[in-house]
Design a protein around this motif. Structure first.
Motif, mmCIF file in Angstrom:
data_model
loop_
_atom_site.group_PDB
_atom_site.id
_atom_site.type_symbol
_atom_site.label_atom_id
_atom_site.label_comp_id
_atom_site.label_asym_id
_atom_site.label_seq_id
_atom_site.Cartn_x
_atom_site.Cartn_y
_atom_site.Cartn_z
ATOM 1 N N ALA A 131 2.020 1.110 -2.858
ATOM 2 C CA ALA A 131 1.460 2.249 -2.155
ATOM 3 C C ALA A 131 1.912 3.620 -2.360
ATOM 4 N N PRO A 132 1.276 4.606 -2.436
ATOM 5 C CA PRO A 132 1.656 5.798 -2.700
ATOM 6 C C PRO A 132 2.872 6.543 -1.977
ATOM 7 N N GLN A 133 3.115 6.159 -0.627
ATOM 8 C CA GLN A 133 4.265 6.540 0.078
ATOM 9 C C GLN A 133 5.449 5.842 -0.538
ATOM 10 N N LEU A 134 5.328 4.347 -0.743
ATOM 11 C CA LEU A 134 6.329 3.953 -1.166
ATOM 12 C C LEU A 134 6.841 4.049 -2.607
ATOM 13 N N GLU A 135 5.838 4.595 -3.344
ATOM 14 C CA GLU A 135 6.184 5.162 -4.662
ATOM 15 C C GLU A 135 7.052 6.654 -4.538
ATOM 16 N N ARG A 136 6.720 7.248 -3.566
ATOM 17 C CA ARG A 136 7.369 8.493 -3.350
ATOM 18 C C ARG A 136 8.864 8.190 -2.889
ATOM 19 N N LEU A 137 8.996 7.400 -2.053
ATOM 20 C CA LEU A 137 10.081 6.960 -1.756
ATOM 21 C C LEU A 137 11.156 6.576 -2.917
ATOM 22 N N GLU A 151 12.316 9.261 -4.921
ATOM 23 C CA GLU A 151 13.585 9.702 -4.282
ATOM 24 C C GLU A 151 14.698 9.112 -4.534
ATOM 25 N N TYR A 206 17.379 4.892 3.704
ATOM 26 C CA TYR A 206 16.220 4.526 2.896
ATOM 27 C C TYR A 206 15.726 3.118 3.135
ATOM 28 N N ARG A 218 13.581 3.687 6.220
ATOM 29 C CA ARG A 218 12.065 4.397 5.506
ATOM 30 C C ARG A 218 11.225 3.246 5.286
ATOM 31 N N GLU A 219 11.896 2.141 4.249
ATOM 32 C CA GLU A 219 11.038 1.242 3.388
ATOM 33 C C GLU A 219 10.516 0.558 4.580
ATOM 34 N N LEU A 252 7.831 1.584 5.940
ATOM 35 C CA LEU A 252 6.361 1.681 5.027
ATOM 36 C C LEU A 252 5.966 0.194 4.861
#
Length: 232
Positions: free
Chosen positions: A2-8, A11, A137, A140-141, A144
């Protein structure tokens, strides 16, 4: 992914918040281990990996100096990874029973693997501050991965990290606090009906597996319980 996981994950890989961990992971990547002298070590923090729609979340301690810190993937390239993947494979969560390198074809189904700390720590022992810093982290994971119903904590540090995570996300933790023990089961209840089953397991480290503290049947039983809980 998922895009949000990729961004995390992007980071996480660029994180340099803990000077002691940065120094250690990069020193290990430079000096290498003799048997891996031809490897180009990863030498950076490790993101989680697996199925973004997972209902099972597996939380480990930290990357091994010559395992994940070398290969760039959680539980990959060392005995802990082989023990874990064999158990996951037998329970139907992993496509194969081994985890050698990032291009080995391994995929996870309905499972996601992460850790309390993302950098290989000296003597495999992160400080409380390093654990707290990395906790952001993990929190946040979890946010998501909204389908997670079961969390397996591998080791005492991961277990404590999950309890902190539970409080962060408003999941009720029983009082007195749950006690770590292999095979222990706790339900973390949320006001929004997001209840999570927490299963505790000894970490499949060499220290535990070579001494017989953790056997293959013991570890496999944990993931059979996880599978059964998801079916129910």
């Amino acid at each position: 992914m998922a895009p949000q996981l990729e961004r995390l994950n992007t980071e996480i890989v660029s994180c340099r918040l803990c000077p002691r961990l940065v120094q250690h992971r990069e020193a290990v990547a430079r000096t290498k281990k003799r048997e891996f002298r031809d490897w180009d070590y990863w030498g950076r923090p490790l993101p989680g990996f697996g199925d973004p729609h997972a209902r099972l979340l597996i939380v480990g301690l930290a990357p091994a100096a010559h395992g994940g810190n070398r290969t760039g993937r959680m539980f990959t390239g060392d005995s802990s990874g082989h023990w874990l993947m064999r158990a996951l494979h037998r329970a139907g969560f992993a496509s194969q029973p081994s985890s050698d390198h990032r291009g080995d074809g391994l995929t996870l189904t309905d499972a996601y693997i992460t850790a309390a700390v993302r950098c290989a720590p000296p003597e495999n022992t992160p400080t409380p501050q390093e654990i707290a810093t990395c906790g952001r982290y993990l929190a946040r994971e979890f946010a998501l991965l909204p389908r997670v119903e079961v969390v397996v904590a591998l080791g005492r540090i991961a277990f404590r990290g999950v309890l902190v995570l539970a409080r962060t996300h408003g999941l009720a933790v029983s009082k007195p606090l749950p006690t770590f023990a292999h095979g222990a089961r706790y339900v973390l209840a949320g006001a929004d009906d997001r209840g999570v089953l927490l299963l505790a397991s000894y970490h499949p480290s060499r220290q535990n597996t070579q001494t017989g503290r953790l056997t293959r049947p013991m570890l496999e039983r944990i993931f059979r319980h996880a599978r059964q809980a998801l079916r129910e």
